[in-house]
Design an enzyme around this catalytic site. Structure first.
Site, PDB file in Angstrom:
ATOM      1  N   HIS A 208     -24.304  32.235 -21.315  1.00 19.32           N
ATOM      2  CA  HIS A 208     -24.605  31.653 -19.996  1.00 19.32           C
ATOM      3  C   HIS A 208     -23.561  30.566 -19.762  1.00 19.32           C
ATOM      4  CE1 HIS A 208     -27.650  30.062 -16.950  1.00 19.32           C
ATOM      5  NE2 HIS A 208     -26.866  29.014 -17.119  1.00 19.32           N
ATOM      6  N   CYS A 241     -27.667  22.780 -13.349  1.00 19.72           N
ATOM      7  CA  CYS A 241     -28.956  22.182 -13.668  1.00 19.72           C
ATOM      8  C   CYS A 241     -29.030  20.807 -13.018  1.00 19.72           C
ATOM      9  CB  CYS A 241     -29.095  22.077 -15.186  1.00 19.72           C
ATOM     10  SG  CYS A 241     -30.582  21.201 -15.666  1.00 19.72           S
TER      11      CYS A 241
HETATM   12  C1  LIG Z   1     -41.313  19.971 -17.894  1.00 21.61           C
HETATM   13  C2  LIG Z   1     -41.820  19.110 -16.764  1.00 21.61           C
HETATM   14  C3  LIG Z   1     -42.843  19.861 -15.963  1.00 21.61           C
HETATM   15  C4  LIG Z   1     -42.438  17.878 -17.365  1.00 21.61           C
HETATM   16  O1  LIG Z   1     -42.703  16.931 -16.337  1.00 21.61           O
HETATM   17  P1  LIG Z   1     -43.740  15.751 -16.547  1.00 21.61           P
HETATM   18  O2  LIG Z   1     -43.780  14.958 -15.288  1.00 21.61           O
HETATM   19  O3  LIG Z   1     -43.425  15.052 -17.818  1.00 21.61           O
HETATM   20  O4  LIG Z   1     -45.059  16.595 -16.702  1.00 21.61           O
HETATM   21  P2  LIG Z   1     -46.470  16.181 -17.238  1.00 21.61           P
HETATM   22  O5  LIG Z   1     -46.765  17.100 -18.356  1.00 21.61           O
HETATM   23  O6  LIG Z   1     -46.559  14.700 -17.457  1.00 21.61           O
HETATM   24  O7  LIG Z   1     -47.372  16.551 -15.982  1.00 21.61           O
HETATM   25  C5  LIG Z   1     -47.244  15.865 -14.732  1.00 21.61           C
HETATM   26  C6  LIG Z   1     -47.734  16.774 -13.621  1.00 21.61           C
HETATM   27  O8  LIG Z   1     -46.887  17.930 -13.517  1.00 21.61           O
HETATM   28  C7  LIG Z   1     -47.670  19.122 -13.705  1.00 21.61           C
HETATM   29  N1  LIG Z   1     -46.881  20.099 -14.466  1.00 21.61           N
HETATM   30  C8  LIG Z   1     -46.540  20.038 -15.753  1.00 21.61           C
HETATM   31  N2  LIG Z   1     -45.811  21.104 -16.077  1.00 21.61           N
HETATM   32  C9  LIG Z   1     -45.695  21.847 -14.941  1.00 21.61           C
HETATM   33  C10 LIG Z   1     -45.043  23.072 -14.680  1.00 21.61           C
HETATM   34  N3  LIG Z   1     -44.370  23.736 -15.619  1.00 21.61           N
HETATM   35  N4  LIG Z   1     -45.112  23.550 -13.442  1.00 21.61           N
HETATM   36  C11 LIG Z   1     -45.782  22.886 -12.483  1.00 21.61           C
HETATM   37  N5  LIG Z   1     -46.427  21.717 -12.677  1.00 21.61           N
HETATM   38  C12 LIG Z   1     -46.362  21.219 -13.921  1.00 21.61           C
HETATM   39  C13 LIG Z   1     -48.917  18.683 -14.466  1.00 21.61           C
HETATM   40  O9  LIG Z   1     -49.953  19.609 -14.250  1.00 21.61           O
HETATM   41  C14 LIG Z   1     -49.146  17.322 -13.863  1.00 21.61           C
HETATM   42  O10 LIG Z   1     -49.737  17.501 -12.581  1.00 21.61           O
HETATM   43  P3  LIG Z   1     -50.760  16.411 -11.968  1.00 21.61           P
HETATM   44  O11 LIG Z   1     -51.863  16.314 -12.998  1.00 21.61           O
HETATM   45  O12 LIG Z   1     -49.955  15.131 -11.843  1.00 21.61           O
HETATM   46  O13 LIG Z   1     -51.147  17.013 -10.672  1.00 21.61           O
HETATM   47  C15 LIG Z   1     -40.677  18.668 -15.820  1.00 21.61           C
HETATM   48  O14 LIG Z   1     -39.817  17.808 -16.481  1.00 21.61           O
HETATM   49  C16 LIG Z   1     -39.944  19.844 -15.265  1.00 21.61           C
HETATM   50  O15 LIG Z   1     -40.428  20.546 -14.392  1.00 21.61           O
HETATM   51  N6  LIG Z   1     -38.740  20.111 -15.794  1.00 21.61           N
HETATM   52  C17 LIG Z   1     -38.015  21.319 -15.453  1.00 21.61           C
HETATM   53  C18 LIG Z   1     -36.659  20.914 -15.100  1.00 21.61           C
HETATM   54  C19 LIG Z   1     -35.884  22.118 -14.651  1.00 21.61           C
HETATM   55  O16 LIG Z   1     -36.373  22.994 -13.959  1.00 21.61           O
HETATM   56  N7  LIG Z   1     -34.612  22.133 -15.052  1.00 21.61           N
HETATM   57  C20 LIG Z   1     -33.753  23.206 -14.692  1.00 21.61           C
HETATM   58  C21 LIG Z   1     -33.997  24.427 -15.508  1.00 21.61           C
HETATM   59  S1  LIG Z   1     -33.179  24.410 -17.070  1.00 21.61           S
HETATM   60  C22 LIG Z   1     -31.577  24.831 -16.673  1.00 21.61           C
HETATM   61  O17 LIG Z   1     -31.219  24.955 -15.533  1.00 21.61           O
HETATM   62  C23 LIG Z   1     -30.651  25.150 -17.783  1.00 21.61           C
HETATM   63  C24 LIG Z   1     -30.433  26.658 -17.939  1.00 21.61           C
HETATM   64  C25 LIG Z   1     -31.687  27.369 -18.385  1.00 21.61           C
HETATM   65  O18 LIG Z   1     -30.028  27.257 -16.710  1.00 21.61           O
HETATM   66  C26 LIG Z   1     -29.357  26.952 -18.969  1.00 21.61           C
HETATM   67  C27 LIG Z   1     -28.149  26.054 -18.932  1.00 21.61           C
HETATM   68  O19 LIG Z   1     -27.282  26.169 -18.049  1.00 21.61           O
HETATM   69  O20 LIG Z   1     -28.084  25.224 -19.823  1.00 21.61           O
END
Ligand SMILES: CC(C)(COP(=O)([O-])OP(=O)([O-])OC[C@H]1O[C@@H](n2cnc3c(N)ncnc32)[C@H](O)[C@@H]1OP(=O)([O-])[O-])[C@@H](O)C(=O)NCCC(=O)NCCSC(=O)C[C@@](C)(O)CC(=O)[O-]
Length: 306
Positions: A208, A241
């Site tokens: 990737h 990202c």
């Molecule tokens: C991981 C979290 C969710 C932690 O985020 P957080 O704020 O630490 O989550 P939490 O566990 O403290 O929960 C807070 C709230 O979020 C909700 N929650 C908790 N988890 C989820 C979920 N999965 N989907 C939807 N909602 C979620 C949870 O239910 C709660 O809701 P509330 O009680 O406040 O209503 C956040 O940091 C996040 O969404 N990160 C994702 C970031 C992202 O999408 N990055 C890009 C993708 S990776 C990438 O692009 C790299 C890749 C793969 O392409 C390869 C490369 O190039 O390297």
């Protein structure tokens, strides 16, 4: 040239990695139009969306709606990215059967991306993996920052190899080594993929590559030489990202397919239909794209031999 595969698998990550970084919300209907058009190009793998926090990545807030309403062809793998246990619950509820897990090799990136230590990510995602396997799902695992971290710099090969070993023990179906910020060079790419492949992994190994420094095509050629035949790309060169400052788009699907076809390597992709998807992406994002071929088509016709 040595060691070149006869055919290459491409996972189109534009609808997920591509669109996640767009600042203006793209309406769900437009996302569906893109996934449906990509499904008609001959691509066999599409990363459709991600089940992540809408607070952190507002662009993916419509994951369930996208997944449930998009075209699903039997011969195409439609994956959804999942960062944690909650994402898995939501994805399962939406009907997802093929999941893409992610954790970084570097601690600071992982904390910024998913707000967990690498250890906590691996703990949660190994539970996800076990449950998913029991339910007959396909599991791929991306190691973000496999080469460089935007915060810590160079990531050691040993760190990545140790993570690959752990993922092999978990028996994931696919391991993806990611150049998240597009900073790797062809020598590093060749060496790391060679070392991973030399261990005879049972998981499929995928590259990737991002194009921040203009090296994604050279890096993909290096990966091909190392024996990799599975790649992630994004239509139009979209992507990056949001938690990796400075990361530019992915290697563009149309440029990569063009290169492979010109080299006599099959992809199963219909080139003209793919270029129609590029036009669609252009109209959706309303900004200039980074892929090279779409710049040529602005001026005239792309000359192909295949
Ligand atoms: C991981 C979290 C969710 C932690 O985020 P957080 O704020 O630490 O989550 P939490 O566990 O403290 O929960 C807070 C709230 O979020 C909700 N929650 C908790 N988890 C989820 C979920 N999965 N989907 C939807 N909602 C979620 C949870 O239910 C709660 O809701 P509330 O009680 O406040 O209503 C956040 O940091 C996040 O969404 N990160 C994702 C970031 C992202 O999408 N990055 C890009 C993708 S990776 C990438 O692009 C790299 C890749 C793969 O392409 C390869 C490369 O190039 O390297």
């Amino acid at each position: 040239m040595i060691n070149l595969p006869k055919s290459v698998d491409i996972l189109e990550s534009g609808p997920r990695d591509g669109i996640q970084n767009e600042t203006t919300f793209i309406p769900t209907a437009k996302k569906l139009e893109l996934i449906n058009a990509l499904s008609e190009t001959g691509l066999k793998r599409i990363e459709a969306t991600s089940f992540v926090s809408p607070k952190h990545v507002p662009q993916m807030a419509d994951a369930t709606e996208v997944y449930q309403n998009m075209m699903k062809k039997n011969d195409i793998q439609y994956l959804a990215l999942i960062p944690n246990l909650r994402g898995f619950e939501l994805a399962k509820k939406a009907g997802v059967r093929e999941i893409a897990l992610v954790a970084g090799a570097s601690e600071t990136f992982n904390k910024n991306n998913v707000r967990m230590s690498v250890e906590e990510s691996l703990r949660q995602l190994s539970i996800v993996n076990e449950t998913a396997k029991e339910e007959g799902m396909f599991v791929r695992f991306s190691i973000a920052t496999s080469f460089f971290c935007p915060y810590e710099g160079l990531v050691s090969q040993e760190t990545v190899l140790a993570m690959v070993k752990e993922l092999e023990e978990m028996k994931v179906n696919e391991i993806v080594l990611c150049d998240t910020i597009g900073r790797a060079n062809p020598k590093q790419v060749y060496e790391l993929f060679s070392r991973v492949l030399d261990q005879g992994p049972t998981a499929k190994i995928t590259a990737h590559l991002h194009d921040t420094y203009g090296l994604s095509k050279a890096n993909s050629l290096a990966a091909l030489h190392a024996g990799v035949s599975s790649f992630d790309t994004a239509i139009g060169g979209l992507g990056g990202c949001p938690f990796a400052p400075g990361a530019a788009g992915n290697d563009s699907t149309e440029d990569f397919v063009f290169m492979l076809h010109e080299m006599g390597i099959q992809t199963g992709v219909h080139f003209e239909k793919l270029m129609d998807c590029v036009k669609l992406v252009k109209s959706m994002t309303k900004r200039s794209l980074t892929g090279h071929l779409q710049q040529i088509t602005n001026k005239g016709h792309v000359q192909t031999v295949s």
